[in-house]
Design an enzyme around this catalytic site. Structure first.
Site, short mmCIF file in Angstrom:
data_model
loop_
_atom_site.label_atom_id
_atom_site.label_comp_id
_atom_site.label_asym_id
_atom_site.label_seq_id
_atom_site.Cartn_x
_atom_site.Cartn_y
_atom_site.Cartn_z
N LYS A 88 7.52 -7.46 -16.20
CA LYS A 88 7.87 -7.86 -14.84
C LYS A 88 6.62 -8.33 -14.08
O LYS A 88 5.49 -8.13 -14.55
CB LYS A 88 8.50 -6.66 -14.11
CG LYS A 88 7.56 -5.46 -14.00
CD LYS A 88 8.30 -4.19 -13.59
CE LYS A 88 7.35 -3.01 -13.51
NZ LYS A 88 8.05 -1.73 -13.34
N TYR A 99 -20.93 -10.76 5.15
CA TYR A 99 -20.24 -10.59 6.43
C TYR A 99 -20.52 -9.21 7.01
O TYR A 99 -20.44 -8.20 6.31
CB TYR A 99 -18.72 -10.73 6.26
CG TYR A 99 -18.26 -12.17 6.11
CD1 TYR A 99 -18.40 -13.08 7.15
CD2 TYR A 99 -17.67 -12.60 4.94
CE1 TYR A 99 -17.95 -14.38 7.02
CE2 TYR A 99 -17.21 -13.90 4.80
CZ TYR A 99 -17.36 -14.79 5.84
OH TYR A 99 -16.92 -16.07 5.71
N MET A 113 -13.97 -14.47 0.58
CA MET A 113 -12.79 -15.09 -0.01
C MET A 113 -13.10 -15.75 -1.36
O MET A 113 -12.33 -15.63 -2.31
CB MET A 113 -12.20 -16.14 0.95
CG MET A 113 -10.85 -16.67 0.47
SD MET A 113 -10.19 -17.95 1.55
CE MET A 113 -9.64 -17.00 2.95
C1 LIG Z 1 7.60 -0.77 -14.28
C2 LIG Z 1 8.54 0.12 -15.00
C3 LIG Z 1 8.22 0.64 -16.27
C4 LIG Z 1 6.85 0.50 -16.88
O1 LIG Z 1 5.98 1.44 -16.29
P1 LIG Z 1 4.45 1.58 -16.78
O2 LIG Z 1 3.92 2.70 -15.98
O3 LIG Z 1 3.79 0.28 -16.46
O4 LIG Z 1 4.50 1.84 -18.23
C5 LIG Z 1 9.19 1.35 -16.94
N1 LIG Z 1 10.42 1.56 -16.39
C6 LIG Z 1 10.75 1.11 -15.17
C7 LIG Z 1 12.08 1.39 -14.61
C8 LIG Z 1 9.81 0.38 -14.42
O5 LIG Z 1 10.14 -0.06 -13.21
#
Ligand SMILES: *Cc1c(COP(=O)(O)O)cnc(C)c1O
Length: 377
Positions: free
Chosen positions: A51, A272, A320
């Site tokens: 994701k 800065y 930046m």
């Molecule tokens: C993001 C997520 C994972 C993976 O988690 P990690 O800590 O990156 O291994 C697994 N299950 C769900 C439901 C998630 O949202």
């Protein structure tokens, strides 16, 4: 209109290679090895969690690198659709499920598996005409109190799903709030919640942390599906052990170059707000990376920066497009010297700790200005 078209012809073509030296080298061979490690730690299969653009590494490239993965998990239907449009044929699980009837339809048309975590999602399903049956994973709330229904309230939802000819209930899942063992009692309570019921279905419970500790092993069997994420990208899911301790391989090395070198006198300030003052006459390198690339602005003076193989210190505020580094000790550093912000030599988890965050966020906040480049292998 005519002018507009003329101007467009004068603009550089998108195919011209960009030349800024700031890039993230991605070692896909190590990514695959981390996935194999995740698989070896769990009895069943493993859906690689990709994701949020593959935790900043490039979602489609992650999927292509793991062409034979058991499956992939993404956050939303949009991400699943991008995978299908890129020609990815492996199973894809959508962790937040469908937001509305349209998404049920899209999931059905593109063979995306959906999490159901709330009764309202089944109301939306009623409004959709499904092309093909949809595989459904029922999500139980084991104490995170974010998404998921209580185990004691699962029965009627399971019945609704089972009565629907176009839904196939394939897994019961949960997501642990404390698998990194920050609160061991909370983790044990979550295991008890999942054990209290005979689900008669394969379970999916382990994220990276639970995969590495194997403390949820009693819930798992041949049919179970683990969901490793962060470990695939070479960051440790456990506060008490480093990625190297766990046998994880570095995947991303964030690199740039020195673009300017100059001397400052004792007492002069850098950057800065003049946050850093030279205690003695010092030599400063300016490096072409900043928060506009996603390098964290919270990084304090003293954060390690590898320049020409030497561990140097960030000094002054991150701006930046640039950072400033104290290179007084090393005469061989010059304009064009190679810089590593994290990766092969500097543990991303160390940088994250110094910035009061986690590697997940550092990876995700890299901006599109940072080219992702495949390393050898
Ligand atoms: C993001 C997520 C994972 C993976 O988690 P990690 O800590 O990156 O291994 C697994 N299950 C769900 C439901 C998630 O949202």
């Amino acid at each position: 209109m005519y002018l507009f078209c003329r101007w467009r012809l004068l603009l550089p073509q998108a195919t011209i290679d960009m030349t800024r030296p700031t890039h993230a080298l991605i070692n896909w061979s190590n990514f695959r090895q981390n996935y194999q490690l995740a698989k070896s730690k769990a009895p069943g299969s493993a859906y690689a969690v990709i994701k949020a653009d593959g935790y900043g590494h490039g979602m489609v490239r992650c999927a292509r690198a793991l062409g034979d993965a058991d499956g992939f998990a993404v956050a939303c239907v949009d991400e699943g659709l991008l995978l299908r449009q890129a020609g990815i044929k492996r199973p894809v699980l959508v962790l937040q499920g469908a937001y509305d009837a349209d998404e049920w339809q899209i999931a059905s048309a593109h063979n995306l598996q959906l999490v159901v975590h709330h009764a309202q999602q089944l109301v939306e399903r009623e409004l959709a005409t499904l092309e093909n049956p949809v595989d459904v994973w029922l999500k139980i709330n084991s104490g995170m109190n974010r998404l998921g229904i209580r185990a004691t309230e699962a029965e009627p939802l399971m019945a609704l799903i089972n009565d629907d000819d176009n839904l196939e209930l394939t897994h019961v899942m949960t997501h642990f709030a404390d698998a990194d063992l920050a609160q061991p009692e909370a983790f044990s309570a979550a295991i008890e919640i999942m054990k209290a019921q005979d689900w008669s279905l394969p379970l999916s419970v382990s994220n990276s942390a639970a995969t590495m500790t194997q403390l949820a092993a009693e819930l798992e069997g041949d049919g179970s599906v683990s969901r490793p994420g962060i470990m695939l990208y070479g960051s440790s899911p456990l506060a008490t052990q480093s990625a190297t301790d766990l046998g994880l391989k570095c995947v991303m090395t964030l690199k740039s170059q020195v673009i300017h070198v100059h001397d400052v006198k004792a007492g002069e300030k850098v950057g800065y707000g003049g946050d850093w003052t030279a205690e003695k006459d010092s030599r400063i390198a300016v490096v072409a990376i900043g928060y506009g690339d996603g390098y964290p602005r919270q990084a304090p003076s003293g954060t390690p920066i590898l320049v020409e193989g030497h561990r140097c210190s960030l000094v002054g505020r991150v701006s930046m497009d640039m950072i400033t580094v104290d290179i007084s000790e090393y005469a061989d550093i010059q304009v064009g010297s190679e810089v590593e912000l994290w990766g092969e030599n500097i543990d991303v988890d160390e940088i994250a700790r110094l910035c009061n965050t986690i590697a997940y966020e550092l990876f995700c906040q890299l901006t599109p200005r940072v080219k992702r480049v495949a390393a050898e292998g």
